[in-house]
Design a protein around this motif. Structure first.
Motif, PDB file in Angstrom:
ATOM      1  N   TYR A 133      10.844  99.422 -60.633  1.00 48.65           N
ATOM      2  CA  TYR A 133      11.534  98.126 -60.447  1.00 48.65           C
ATOM      3  C   TYR A 133      10.900  97.308 -59.315  1.00 48.65           C
ATOM      4  O   TYR A 133      10.678  96.097 -59.441  1.00 48.65           O
ATOM      5  CB  TYR A 133      13.020  98.385 -60.143  1.00 48.65           C
ATOM      6  CG  TYR A 133      13.797  97.102 -59.899  1.00 48.65           C
ATOM      7  CD1 TYR A 133      14.209  96.294 -60.964  1.00 48.65           C
ATOM      8  CD2 TYR A 133      14.084  96.689 -58.589  1.00 48.65           C
ATOM      9  CE1 TYR A 133      14.906  95.123 -60.738  1.00 48.65           C
ATOM     10  CE2 TYR A 133      14.775  95.502 -58.357  1.00 48.65           C
ATOM     11  CZ  TYR A 133      15.196  94.720 -59.432  1.00 48.65           C
ATOM     12  OH  TYR A 133      15.871  93.558 -59.196  1.00 48.65           O
ATOM     13  N   ASP A 134      10.555  97.977 -58.218  1.00 45.69           N
ATOM     14  CA  ASP A 134       9.927  97.294 -57.071  1.00 45.69           C
ATOM     15  C   ASP A 134       8.572  96.709 -57.472  1.00 45.69           C
ATOM     16  O   ASP A 134       8.256  95.568 -57.171  1.00 45.69           O
ATOM     17  CB  ASP A 134       9.781  98.284 -55.919  1.00 45.69           C
ATOM     18  CG  ASP A 134       9.534  97.566 -54.604  1.00 45.69           C
ATOM     19  OD1 ASP A 134       9.980  96.390 -54.456  1.00 45.69           O
ATOM     20  OD2 ASP A 134       8.886  98.147 -53.707  1.00 45.69           O
TER      21      ASP A 134
ATOM     22  N   LYS B 227       7.644  95.943 -60.495  1.00 44.23           N
ATOM     23  CA  LYS B 227       7.860  94.884 -61.474  1.00 44.23           C
ATOM     24  C   LYS B 227       8.229  93.561 -60.787  1.00 44.23           C
ATOM     25  O   LYS B 227       7.701  92.491 -61.150  1.00 44.23           O
ATOM     26  CB  LYS B 227       8.986  95.308 -62.423  1.00 44.23           C
ATOM     27  CG  LYS B 227       9.295  94.262 -63.499  1.00 44.23           C
ATOM     28  CD  LYS B 227      10.413  94.726 -64.398  1.00 44.23           C
ATOM     29  CE  LYS B 227      10.742  93.650 -65.427  1.00 44.23           C
ATOM     30  NZ  LYS B 227      11.864  94.063 -66.314  1.00 44.23           N
ATOM     31  N   LYS B 228       9.118  93.651 -59.798  1.00 50.99           N
ATOM     32  CA  LYS B 228       9.518  92.434 -59.079  1.00 50.99           C
ATOM     33  C   LYS B 228       8.318  91.823 -58.345  1.00 50.99           C
ATOM     34  O   LYS B 228       8.132  90.604 -58.339  1.00 50.99           O
ATOM     35  CB  LYS B 228      10.636  92.748 -58.086  1.00 50.99           C
ATOM     36  CG  LYS B 228      11.932  93.203 -58.733  1.00 50.99           C
ATOM     37  CD  LYS B 228      12.506  92.128 -59.631  1.00 50.99           C
ATOM     38  CE  LYS B 228      12.996  90.932 -58.844  1.00 50.99           C
ATOM     39  NZ  LYS B 228      13.640  89.915 -59.722  1.00 50.99           N
TER      40      LYS B 228
ATOM     41  N   GLU C  65       6.122  90.093 -60.906  1.00 52.17           N
ATOM     42  CA  GLU C  65       6.679  88.798 -61.304  1.00 52.17           C
ATOM     43  C   GLU C  65       6.410  87.733 -60.234  1.00 52.17           C
ATOM     44  O   GLU C  65       6.046  86.599 -60.556  1.00 52.17           O
ATOM     45  CB  GLU C  65       8.192  88.946 -61.527  1.00 52.17           C
ATOM     46  CG  GLU C  65       8.535  89.751 -62.767  1.00 52.17           C
ATOM     47  CD  GLU C  65      10.036  89.978 -62.891  1.00 52.17           C
ATOM     48  OE1 GLU C  65      10.774  89.576 -61.950  1.00 52.17           O
ATOM     49  OE2 GLU C  65      10.475  90.549 -63.901  1.00 52.17           O
ATOM     50  N   THR C  66       6.591  88.119 -58.983  1.00 49.39           N
ATOM     51  CA  THR C  66       6.347  87.159 -57.886  1.00 49.39           C
ATOM     52  C   THR C  66       4.893  86.739 -57.848  1.00 49.39           C
ATOM     53  O   THR C  66       4.574  85.540 -57.738  1.00 49.39           O
ATOM     54  CB  THR C  66       6.756  87.785 -56.542  1.00 49.39           C
ATOM     55  OG1 THR C  66       8.136  88.138 -56.590  1.00 49.39           O
ATOM     56  CG2 THR C  66       6.502  86.822 -55.397  1.00 49.39           C
TER      57      THR C  66
END
Length: 605
Positions: free
Chosen positions: A209-210, A212-213, A216-217
């Motif tokens: 999740y980290d 992936k975020k 995205e950024t």
């Protein structure tokens, strides 16, 4: 350390080539934009510049050197323009350029005072910034040491994750550090951050999740960087890119397999903006270099004009016109390179200021000379006024004529004053000469009457030339006496009349001498018969007497002719004496000829 996350540590080298260092990413591009904004700012008056300087001096914003230098240049440019316009308006309204004086400018005094405040503020600000940088450096080193301590084991990394995130946030909030430590500091920080992530033993879902975020950024940052290529404002685009770089490197890592790809995409977008930005500034620098060449040429022209010799007011006015034309051309040229812009302007201003200072000094000296010349002319006016009522016509005439000659030797004064002084001087002279002419009017009338009388005597003398009367000599003498008793004639007629009179008189005397000689010779011939009848040596004795008389006459002629060589004809009296002696010499020669004729008569007897 993985190559995918090298974006932050490439720093300023990549911004100039591809990216920027942390410290200079924030500050350096902003400074470029600030320069550009200030160059576009137009100030219409000195007061606007002063107001801006006051805002900087007493406001909260930090003084920027580039803007301060620009304000200084603009203020003095407006000041010079204003002074030129004031001088031009003064001259157009009929003012005398040599009497013009530059009035001290109140705005300039205020400007200098506020600039001194800014200078002090900048010195204090620099000191504070250096102290803050040292403080920030110390805290960042502490953060690095704390992260370093967290990566001693995977268990320690898992337990300290929340503290690690807090340290990352604090790192982002700490800004400037000393420039020499920027690169090394960032490398160490990134090294231990990556090691922390590598040892982090979170559950698979949290870790993914980290990543992936973060992906995205960073994808969003790539898209934003790519979109900047569509903007026309290169400076704004470049500035926005620096903010994107700052956010990109403050964003955590992505999955290892995506690191190289996402960095390559962001790097490619940055390269497009950097190249456009570089091309823009290369063109700008080329134009500024061209402007520097033009401004240098104008400086050389102004300095050459300053060095030229000027011989009078006309030269000064001609050179002033040329200097103003140079200044007008200067205003049409844009900015020179930033590091030279103020220097080249100060060089140009120094040449212009020196020229106008010399002009002011010249006209000040000219004004002093005008004052001296005016006093001299007033002194001559006073003397003329003292003489104007005098009735000593000849001596006063000579004195006034001498004053007029002296007047011509005095230098110039301003035209208006000169005309006034000349009218006063001329009035005094005219007053005297008009009075003299009025007194001399009767005298001139008498002289014209004498002229007619003498012409009448000459006419009667000419008539006697045709007469054969026995009393011719007596008649001539009577007319000579009458001529001598007549008074003066007009000055311009006297020489011509004198020459005509003596020419007529000489011709009469020659006629008289010939006639007398003929009568005396005839009488002598008649007496010869009586002498011959006396017999003996009577004729021989008479001949010897005549020979002696001839020699005596000859010696007298020689004496007169010798004396004539020593006489001068520079005066009327001298000329008259010469004429008289010439008549005597002619008479003696006529007597000699008569004696010779008598001797011949005796020899023929």
């Amino acid at each position: 350390m993985d190559s995918q996350e090298k974006a932050p540590e490439m720093g300023m080298e990549k911004l100039q080539a591809e990216a920027v260092q942390e410290e200079q990413v924030v500050n350096e591009p902003q400074q470029v934009v600030a320069d550009e904004v200030k160059e576009k700012k137009v100030y219409a008056s000195k007061k606007e510049v002063v107001e801006r300087v006051k805002e900087i001096a007493h406001g909260e914003e930090n003084p920027q050197k580039e803007e301060v230098d620009y304000l200084k240049m603009m203020f003095y440019k407006l000041l010079v323009t204003e002074r030129e316009a004031t001088l031009k308006d003064y001259i157009e309204k009929g003012g005398d350029p040599e009497t013009y004086q530059v009035i001290p400018d109140e705005d300039e005094e205020v400007f200098k005072a506020e600039m001194a405040v800014i200078k002090e503020r900048r010195a204090q600000l620099f000191k504070q910034q250096e102290e803050e940088k040292e403080k920030n450096l110390k805290r960042k080193l502490e953060i690095i040491e704390r992260i370093k301590s967290m990566i001693t084991s995977p268990e320690e990394a898992n337990q300290s994750f929340q503290e690690f995130k807090a340290l990352q946030q604090e790192w982002k909030e700490i800004k400037n550090v000393p420039a020499p430590q920027v690169s090394e500091l960032w490398r160490n920080y990134q090294l231990y951050v990556e090691q922390f992530y590598d040892l982090l033993k979170l559950n698979s879902e949290a870790r993914e999740y980290d990543f992936k975020k973060n992906l995205e950024t960073k994808t969003r940052l790539c898209e934003a960087a790519e979109k900047l290529a569509e903007q026309d404002d290169l400076i704004s685009a470049f500035y926005q890119l620096q903010e994107l770089h700052q956010e990109y490197r403050e964003t955590g890592p992505v999955a290892k397999e995506m690191r190289e790809e996402i960095w390559a995409r962001f790097k490619a977008a940055s390269t497009v903006i950097n190249k456009r930005h570089q091309q823009y500034f290369e063109q700008l620098r080329a134009k500024e270099e061209e402007n520097l060449v033009k401004k240098t040429e104008l400086c050389e022209k102004a300095e050459a004009l300053l060095a030229e010799e000027r011989k009078g007011s006309a030269d000064w006015e001609r050179h002033t016109k040329e200097m103003i034309e140079i200044q007008t051309e200067w205003k049409t040229i844009g900015f020179a390179p930033q590091k030279m812009n103020v220097k080249i302007f100060e060089r140009f201003r120094a040449a212009c200021d020196s020229f106008f200072e010399k002009k002011a000094a010249y006209f000040k000296e000219l004004k002093e000379n005008f004052k001296i010349n005016a006093e001299k002319k007033r002194a001559l006016i006073a003397k003329a006024n003292e003489l104007k009522d005098s009735q000593e016509w000849r001596s006063t005439s000579d004195k006034l004529i001498a004053l007029q000659k002296e007047w011509k030797t005095i230098g110039a004064v301003p035209k208006k004053l000169g005309d006034q002084l000349w009218e006063e001087f001329l009035a005094a002279c005219n007053h005297f000469f008009e009075a003299r002419n009025a007194v001399g009017a009767g005298q001139r009338s008498e002289e014209h009457g004498n002229l007619e009388k003498k012409r009448d005597v000459i006419a009667r003398l000419k008539a006697l030339q045709e007469s054969a009367a026995d009393n011719l000599q007596e008649a001539v003498q009577q007319l000579v006496d009458e001529y001598g008793q007549i008074g003066h004639v007009p000055f311009k007629e006297k020489d011509k009349l004198y020459a005509e009179y003596h020419e007529t008189l000489n011709a009469l005397y020659r006629t008289l001498n010939v006639n007398v000689a003929k009568r005396r010779l005839n009488n002598f011939k008649n007496k010869l018969k009586t002498v011959a009848e006396q017999g003996g040596n009577a004729l021989d004795n008479e001949r010897a007497r005549l020979v002696r008389h001839y020699e005596t006459l000859k010696q007298e002629v020689q004496t007169y002719e010798n004396n004539l060589c020593f006489l001068s004809v520079s005066s009327k009296k001298g000329n008259s004496l010469i004429d008289e002696m010439n008549r005597k010499v002619q008479k003696l020669k006529d007597d000699m000829n008569l004696v010779l004729e008598k001797i011949k008569a005796i020899d023929n007897q």
